[in-house]
Design a protein around this motif. Structure first.
Motif, PDB file in Angstrom:
ATOM      1  N   THR A   1      -4.264   6.983  -2.053  1.00  0.00           N
ATOM      2  CA  THR A   1      -3.665   5.722  -1.648  1.00  0.00           C
ATOM      3  C   THR A   1      -3.733   4.743  -2.804  1.00  0.00           C
ATOM      4  O   THR A   1      -4.752   4.644  -3.495  1.00  0.00           O
ATOM      5  CB  THR A   1      -4.408   5.131  -0.434  1.00  0.00           C
ATOM      6  OG1 THR A   1      -4.335   6.054   0.652  1.00  0.00           O
ATOM      7  CG2 THR A   1      -3.784   3.814  -0.003  1.00  0.00           C
TER       8      THR A   1
ATOM      9  N   LYS B   1       1.389   5.572  -0.540  1.00  0.00           N
ATOM     10  CA  LYS B   1       0.787   6.888  -0.394  1.00  0.00           C
ATOM     11  C   LYS B   1       1.282   7.763  -1.534  1.00  0.00           C
ATOM     12  O   LYS B   1       2.490   7.867  -1.776  1.00  0.00           O
ATOM     13  CB  LYS B   1       1.195   7.502   0.954  1.00  0.00           C
ATOM     14  CG  LYS B   1       0.540   8.834   1.258  1.00  0.00           C
ATOM     15  CD  LYS B   1      -0.912   8.677   1.626  1.00  0.00           C
ATOM     16  CE  LYS B   1      -1.497  10.023   2.096  1.00  0.00           C
ATOM     17  NZ  LYS B   1      -2.938   9.933   2.312  1.00  0.00           N
TER      18      LYS B   1
ATOM     19  N   THR C   1       0.845  -1.187   0.000  1.00  0.00           N
ATOM     20  CA  THR C   1       0.000   0.000   0.000  1.00  0.00           C
ATOM     21  C   THR C   1       0.883   1.239   0.000  1.00  0.00           C
ATOM     22  O   THR C   1       1.728   1.406   0.882  1.00  0.00           O
ATOM     23  CB  THR C   1      -0.926   0.017   1.233  1.00  0.00           C
ATOM     24  OG1 THR C   1      -1.770  -1.145   1.197  1.00  0.00           O
ATOM     25  CG2 THR C   1      -1.804   1.264   1.236  1.00  0.00           C
TER      26      THR C   1
END
Length: 197
Positions: free
Chosen positions: A57, A27, A25
């Motif tokens: 995200t 940013k 994941t």
């Protein structure tokens, strides 16, 4: 000795490949993200507007791209058409009506691999509280590490019809079709407290 070195190097590369292939994941980095819109103006020119301060995200799974997703928020206060009067007009009720609808959002509904580093991302774009599907043709530029953190970069293109979102002022003299060009870098955030160590 040479054979051992080659085996060790091959093992390291294999481990690195597995590490990079794991789902992660990320940013989005607003300092290295540009969402640029361009349109035809009375047939004379093609102005552009950039959407700054993007927040989002990205989940990317290289082993199973279908498990990937992206969610993005575009604050319309960050809209910049490089000409102050045009920027203010685009933020006005004639177009985005920023005071009433301060953000635009995109949320993917499907991510498909087209082979190599090419992807197709389908998602819901919401502008002025109107939501419509949008398809983006995406190129994975690079996946690697920066300052010890996993990092990834993409380019994307797509076309929307602004009238579908209620942004229909001055049609047809100002074109309905708006071309989108996106470039972004994203990193896996460091764990909380990591900076203090």
């Amino acid at each position: 000795m040479m054979i051992r070195t080659r085996i060790a190097l091959a093992s390291l590369l294999l481990v690195a490949g597995f590490a990079q292939a794991k789902q992660a994941t990320y940013k989005l980095d607003p300092n290295h993200t540009m969402v640029v819109a361009s349109w035809d103006h009375f047939g004379y020119s093609h102005p552009v507007a950039n959407f700054l301060n993007v927040d989002g995200t990205l989940v990317y799974d290289a082993d199973n791209v279908a498990n990937s997703s992206v969610t993005v928020t575009l604050p319309l206060s960050g809209l910049d058409a490089m000409v102050p009067k045009l920027t203010a007009h685009l933020q006005s009720p004639d177009f985005f009506d920023m005071a009433k609808y301060p953000t635009a959002t995109f949320k993917s509904t499907k991510v498909e691999s087209l082979g190599g580093n090419k992807l197709k991302v389908t998602g819901d774009l919401t502008i002025r509280d109107k939501t419509n599907p949008v398809v983006l043709e995406v190129t994975l530029n690079k996946a690697g590490e920066s300052r010890g953190q996993p990092k990834i970069g993409f380019d994307a293109t797509g076309t929307i019809q602004r009238s579908a979102f209620g942004v229909d002022a001055m049609l047809p003299n100002i074109a309905d079709a708006v071309q989108l060009r996106i470039t972004t870098e994203a990193s896996v955030p460091k764990p909380e407290g990591a900076e203090a160590k």
